[in-house]
Design an enzyme around this catalytic site. Structure first.
Site, mmCIF file in Angstrom:
data_model
loop_
_atom_site.group_PDB
_atom_site.id
_atom_site.type_symbol
_atom_site.label_atom_id
_atom_site.label_comp_id
_atom_site.label_asym_id
_atom_site.label_seq_id
_atom_site.Cartn_x
_atom_site.Cartn_y
_atom_site.Cartn_z
ATOM 1 N N TYR A 43 -12.268 -3.536 11.679
ATOM 2 C CA TYR A 43 -13.108 -3.618 10.468
ATOM 3 C C TYR A 43 -12.665 -2.569 9.458
ATOM 4 C CZ TYR A 43 -17.283 -3.086 7.532
ATOM 5 O OH TYR A 43 -18.147 -2.987 6.471
ATOM 6 N N GLY A 64 -15.586 5.138 22.646
ATOM 7 C CA GLY A 64 -15.011 6.333 22.026
ATOM 8 C C GLY A 64 -14.640 7.349 23.092
ATOM 9 N N ASP A 95 -3.997 -2.171 18.402
ATOM 10 C CA ASP A 95 -3.129 -3.356 18.270
ATOM 11 C C ASP A 95 -2.214 -3.494 19.486
ATOM 12 O OD1 ASP A 95 -4.254 -3.222 15.722
ATOM 13 O OD2 ASP A 95 -2.453 -2.334 14.826
ATOM 14 N N TYR A 152 0.836 -1.203 0.000
ATOM 15 C CA TYR A 152 0.000 0.000 0.000
ATOM 16 C C TYR A 152 0.867 1.248 0.000
ATOM 17 C CZ TYR A 152 0.619 -0.047 5.158
ATOM 18 O OH TYR A 152 1.133 -0.076 6.438
ATOM 19 N N TRP A 201 -2.656 -2.473 -3.125
ATOM 20 C CA TRP A 201 -2.526 -3.544 -4.119
ATOM 21 C C TRP A 201 -2.402 -4.823 -3.287
ATOM 22 C CZ3 TRP A 201 -0.558 1.223 -4.577
ATOM 23 C CH2 TRP A 201 -0.613 1.860 -5.827
HETATM 24 P P1 ADP Z 1 -8.202 1.509 17.561
HETATM 25 O O1 ADP Z 1 -9.119 2.482 16.896
HETATM 26 O O2 ADP Z 1 -6.826 1.396 16.963
HETATM 27 O O3 ADP Z 1 -8.832 0.178 17.890
HETATM 28 P P2 ADP Z 1 -8.839 2.693 20.042
HETATM 29 O O4 ADP Z 1 -9.390 4.010 19.653
HETATM 30 O O5 ADP Z 1 -9.778 1.619 20.457
HETATM 31 O O6 ADP Z 1 -7.854 2.168 18.945
HETATM 32 O O7 ADP Z 1 -7.831 2.976 21.234
HETATM 33 C C1 ADP Z 1 -7.071 1.921 21.771
HETATM 34 C C2 ADP Z 1 -6.421 2.435 23.024
HETATM 35 O O8 ADP Z 1 -5.536 3.523 22.714
HETATM 36 C C3 ADP Z 1 -7.375 3.011 24.052
HETATM 37 O O9 ADP Z 1 -7.956 2.006 24.848
HETATM 38 C C4 ADP Z 1 -6.433 3.889 24.847
HETATM 39 O O10 ADP Z 1 -5.643 3.112 25.711
HETATM 40 C C5 ADP Z 1 -5.525 4.461 23.758
HETATM 41 N N1 ADP Z 1 -6.074 5.735 23.268
HETATM 42 C C6 ADP Z 1 -6.651 5.952 22.059
HETATM 43 N N2 ADP Z 1 -7.038 7.248 21.933
HETATM 44 C C7 ADP Z 1 -6.687 7.862 23.090
HETATM 45 C C8 ADP Z 1 -6.818 9.209 23.607
HETATM 46 N N3 ADP Z 1 -7.399 10.163 22.904
HETATM 47 N N4 ADP Z 1 -6.336 9.457 24.849
HETATM 48 C C9 ADP Z 1 -5.746 8.503 25.572
HETATM 49 N N5 ADP Z 1 -5.601 7.227 25.158
HETATM 50 C C10 ADP Z 1 -6.067 6.896 23.945
#
Ligand code: ADP
Length: 306
Positions: free
Chosen positions: A166, A224, A257, A85, A100
């Site tokens: 996803y 979120g 991840d 990519y 790709w």
């Molecule tokens: P993905 O979208 O990659 O699955 P997530 O949004 O679920 O990731 O976030 C995974 C982890 O990353 C959260 O549980 C948290 O520990 C950390 N994280 C993500 N965004 C924030 C943020 N704005 N502030 C603090 N920690 C965050």
């Protein structure tokens, strides 16, 4: 004997376009990121995928091995290549991804000669981890083979973890993804689900799709918000663990991840679910403070898992 983990999926070649049009080479993939962070946290982990016999496949293998990831279960398919990519960054700093990957070797992990050997080997792991992106690679037949392999893992006392990553473009239509995710969640012992993925996939009732498995399996529901919280449901436990605020978020690539890696490493070390979620936040919070999916080794937080 040490607990052995297998991460299943695809790592692709990554080309980042620079302003002058030249391309900077790297590699990336969701389950590979998880394998890498598991390895850094001292977990014995193999990355299970297929690559070609080209120079870039060789380089990936060498880089994974240098990170302590086991590569003994990587199938090599003669004449094939890894997927690729390109990341293009526009004048506003927005990144777009261009792929790709239709003929990538990784898509044939569960087909052709050698697939039976891979499946037999997978059945011997203590924990097998795959994501929604992994599922999108294999097609109906490959997914059925993976599902059967997961049942073999469980029959031998091992566990199966599924992360709901996803990406719509990996699927011919939404209905196929919805069905495949339902089957994967129903078969898993540990589910990492993000409300964002579930809402994209199933609409406003997305959470119910995963919460119907409460009690039967361990669920880590990532919400979120900024900073986000995770809700962990394990047995009769139902706790919400907020992420600590991160001062300077640089790049959220591999947040989920790396969270999954630290969570699983902590659970494998016998830590309770809520504590595992705190470890997940700690690592993910560090990862998003750096550019790219893989942070320097020197930046790894010291998670007391031993
Ligand atoms: P993905 O979208 O990659 O699955 P997530 O949004 O679920 O990731 O976030 C995974 C982890 O990353 C959260 O549980 C948290 O520990 C950390 N994280 C993500 N965004 C924030 C943020 N704005 N502030 C603090 N920690 C965050």
């Amino acid at each position: 004997m040490a607990t052995r983990v297998a991460c299943i999926g695809e790592c692709m070649m990554e080309l980042s376009e620079r302003p002058d049009g030249s391309l900077l080479r790297g590699y990336g993939g969701d389950t590979l990121n998880t394998a890498l962070y598991l390895a850094r946290l001292g977990v014995a982990v193999d990355y299970v995928t297929a690559l070609g016999d080209d120079p870039w496949s060789e380089e990936m293998l060498a880089a994974w091995a240098a990170e302590g990831i086991g590569t003994g279960r990587v199938r090599r398919l003669p004449g094939r290549m890894p997927g690729l990519y390109i990341i293009r960054t526009d004048e506003n700093g927005e990144r777009s991804f261009h792929y790709w990957r239709d003929s990538a070797a990784a898509r044939d992990l569960f087909s052709g000669p050698g697939a039976a050997e891979t499946r037999a080997a997978l059945a011997g792991y203590d924990l097998v981890y795959a994501s929604g992106i992994s599922l999108s690679l294999y097609g109906e037949t490959g997914r059925a083979a993976l599902a059967e392999t997961c049942r073999a893992v469980q029959a031998k006392g091992g566990r199966v973890a599924f992360d709901t990553n996803y990406r719509p473009r990996g699927w011919p239509d939404k209905a196929k993804a919805q069905a495949a995710f339902r089957d994967a969640m129903a078969a898993a012992d540990l589910i990492f689900a993000s409300t964002e993925d579930l809402d994209w996939l199933y609409g406003p009732d997305g959470e119910e799709e995963v919460l119907r498995h409460r009690g039967r399996c361990e669920i880590v529901l990532k919400g979120g918000g900024s900073p986000p919280s995770v809700r962990v449901l394990a047995g009769t436990e139902d706790v919400t663990v907020p992420a600590p605020a991160v001062d300077a978020i640089v790049d959220t690539t591999a947040a989920g991840d790396s969270f999954a890696a630290a969570y699983m490493a902590a659970r494998l070390a016998g830590r309770p679910p809520a504590e595992a979620a705190s470890h997940g936040h700690r690592l993910a919070g560090t990862v998003i403070g750096h550019r790219g999916a893989v942070i320097p080794r020197s930046a790894m937080p010291d998670l007391p898992l031993a």
